[in-house]
Motif scaffolding. Structure first.
Motif, PDB file in Angstrom:
ATOM      1  N   THR A  10       7.854   4.407  16.590  1.00 52.33           N
ATOM      2  CA  THR A  10       7.595   5.487  15.656  1.00 52.33           C
ATOM      3  C   THR A  10       7.742   4.974  14.237  1.00 52.33           C
ATOM      4  OG1 THR A  10       8.462   7.100  17.226  1.00 52.33           O
ATOM      5  CG2 THR A  10       8.246   7.808  14.944  1.00 52.33           C
ATOM      6  N   SER A  12       7.584   6.490  10.266  1.00 51.91           N
ATOM      7  CA  SER A  12       7.479   7.636   9.360  1.00 51.91           C
ATOM      8  C   SER A  12       7.240   7.122   7.946  1.00 51.91           C
ATOM      9  CB  SER A  12       8.761   8.466   9.409  1.00 51.91           C
ATOM     10  OG  SER A  12       8.965   9.005  10.693  1.00 51.91           O
ATOM     11  N   GLN A  14       5.885   8.296   3.809  1.00 52.26           N
ATOM     12  CA  GLN A  14       5.650   9.366   2.843  1.00 52.26           C
ATOM     13  C   GLN A  14       4.162   9.427   2.532  1.00 52.26           C
ATOM     14  OE1 GLN A  14       8.732  10.690   2.164  1.00 52.26           O
ATOM     15  NE2 GLN A  14       7.705  12.464   1.290  1.00 52.26           N
ATOM     16  N   SER A  19       0.932   2.336   4.952  1.00 48.28           N
ATOM     17  CA  SER A  19       1.525   2.175   6.284  1.00 48.28           C
ATOM     18  C   SER A  19       1.128   0.823   6.849  1.00 48.28           C
ATOM     19  CB  SER A  19       1.017   3.261   7.233  1.00 48.28           C
ATOM     20  OG  SER A  19       1.283   4.549   6.736  1.00 48.28           O
ATOM     21  N   SER A  85      -1.740  11.063  10.706  1.00 48.24           N
ATOM     22  CA  SER A  85      -0.711  11.229  11.736  1.00 48.24           C
ATOM     23  C   SER A  85      -1.348  11.162  13.118  1.00 48.24           C
ATOM     24  CB  SER A  85       0.004  12.565  11.560  1.00 48.24           C
ATOM     25  OG  SER A  85       0.763  12.578  10.371  1.00 48.24           O
ATOM     26  N   ARG A 106       3.654   5.735  17.075  1.00 48.79           N
ATOM     27  CA  ARG A 106       3.367   7.054  16.516  1.00 48.79           C
ATOM     28  C   ARG A 106       3.604   7.015  15.015  1.00 48.79           C
ATOM     29  NH1 ARG A 106       2.503  11.713  18.658  1.00 48.79           N
ATOM     30  NH2 ARG A 106       3.188  10.985  20.700  1.00 48.79           N
ATOM     31  N   LYS A 108       3.997   9.123  11.671  1.00 51.80           N
ATOM     32  CA  LYS A 108       4.276  10.457  11.140  1.00 51.80           C
ATOM     33  C   LYS A 108       4.188  10.394   9.632  1.00 51.80           C
ATOM     34  CE  LYS A 108       7.301  12.058  14.842  1.00 51.80           C
ATOM     35  NZ  LYS A 108       8.623  12.612  15.184  1.00 51.80           N
ATOM     36  N   LEU A 110       4.961  12.152   6.193  1.00 56.23           N
ATOM     37  CA  LEU A 110       5.866  13.142   5.623  1.00 56.23           C
ATOM     38  C   LEU A 110       5.314  13.676   4.305  1.00 56.23           C
ATOM     39  CD1 LEU A 110       9.120  11.082   6.275  1.00 56.23           C
ATOM     40  CD2 LEU A 110       8.090  12.822   7.744  1.00 56.23           C
TER      41      LEU A 110
END
Lengths: 111, 111
Positions: A10, A12, A14, A19, A85, A106, A108, A110
């Motif tokens: 995973t 996460s 912002q 990424s 996402s 995964r 995510k 934010l």
């Protein structure tokens, strides 16, 4: 045996940040690599591919880097958006009809 | 827009039933594949076909069979459905040298 794995299950990030999703593969004979994106309840969708004679390939907001020396593949997504996402997974082709897929990371985003 | 179409998005079947999952592609691809996708296990290849009437076992063929009578259609058959075959089933097609195009998936529940 052959395997394609991911360093992080995973990730996460912002919204607006970049990424980086990583992938390791084990078969040195693999000559073609793909990144897929899978949103919840949908089939995997092709994002970008790269052949083994290249080190880098860029698409729209995405870049794939291939390091054959350490058998490592990465997907970079610039200015990550909520629509990014999803689960991302890589696949390599070790010289046959079929591909070997990783289990996925995964992402995510934010707000 | 080219695509791979799976006949059902959701299916609920009873234990012991014979189940047919249909997949059609409109890209004139030679290769077609059936995968199942389970949490934590990723994509696992059940069967694939590289030509009409040709089929090859993948990594987990037990309990499944396939049929490819026409180039565009690849069917997955569960001879006698069992609860451990509850899964997301993904069909894909490819042309030599290129990656997969996936269908949207069929979520099968065996009760």
């Amino acid at each position: 045996g052959e395997s394609v794995g991911l360093h992080l299950p995973t990730l996460s990030v912002q919204e607006g940040d970049n990424s980086i999703i990583n992938c390791a593969y084990s078969n040195s004979a693999s000559d073609y690599f793909i990144w897929y994106k899978q949103e919840s309840g949908k089939g995997p969708q092709f994002i970008i591919d790269i052949r083994s004679n290249m080190d880098k390939r860029q698409g729209q907001r995405v870049t794939v880097l291939l390091n054959k020396t350490v058998k490592h593949l990465s997907l970079q997504i610039a200015a990550t958006q909520p629509g990014d996402s999803a689960v991302y997974f890589c696949a390599d082709r070790p010289g046959t009809y079929k591909y070997i897929f990783g289990t996925g990371t995964r992402l995510k985003v934010l707000a | 827009d080219v695509k791979v179409t799976q006949s059902s998005r959701y299916l609920v079947k009873r234990t012991g039933e014979k189940v047919f999952l249909e997949c059609v592609q409109d890209m004139d691809h030679e290769n077609m594949f059936w995968y199942r996708q389970d949490p934590g296990l990723g994509l696992r290849l059940i069967y694939f076909s590289y030509d009409v009437k040709m089929k090859e076992k993948g990594d987990i063929p037990e309990g499944y069979s396939v049929s490819r009578e026409k180039k565009e259609r690849f069917s997955l058959i569960l001879e006698s459905a069992s609860t451990n075959q509850t899964s997301m089933y993904l069909c894909a097609s490819s042309s030599e040298g290129y990656g997969y195009t996936f269908g949207s998936g069929t979520r099968l529940t065996v009760v």
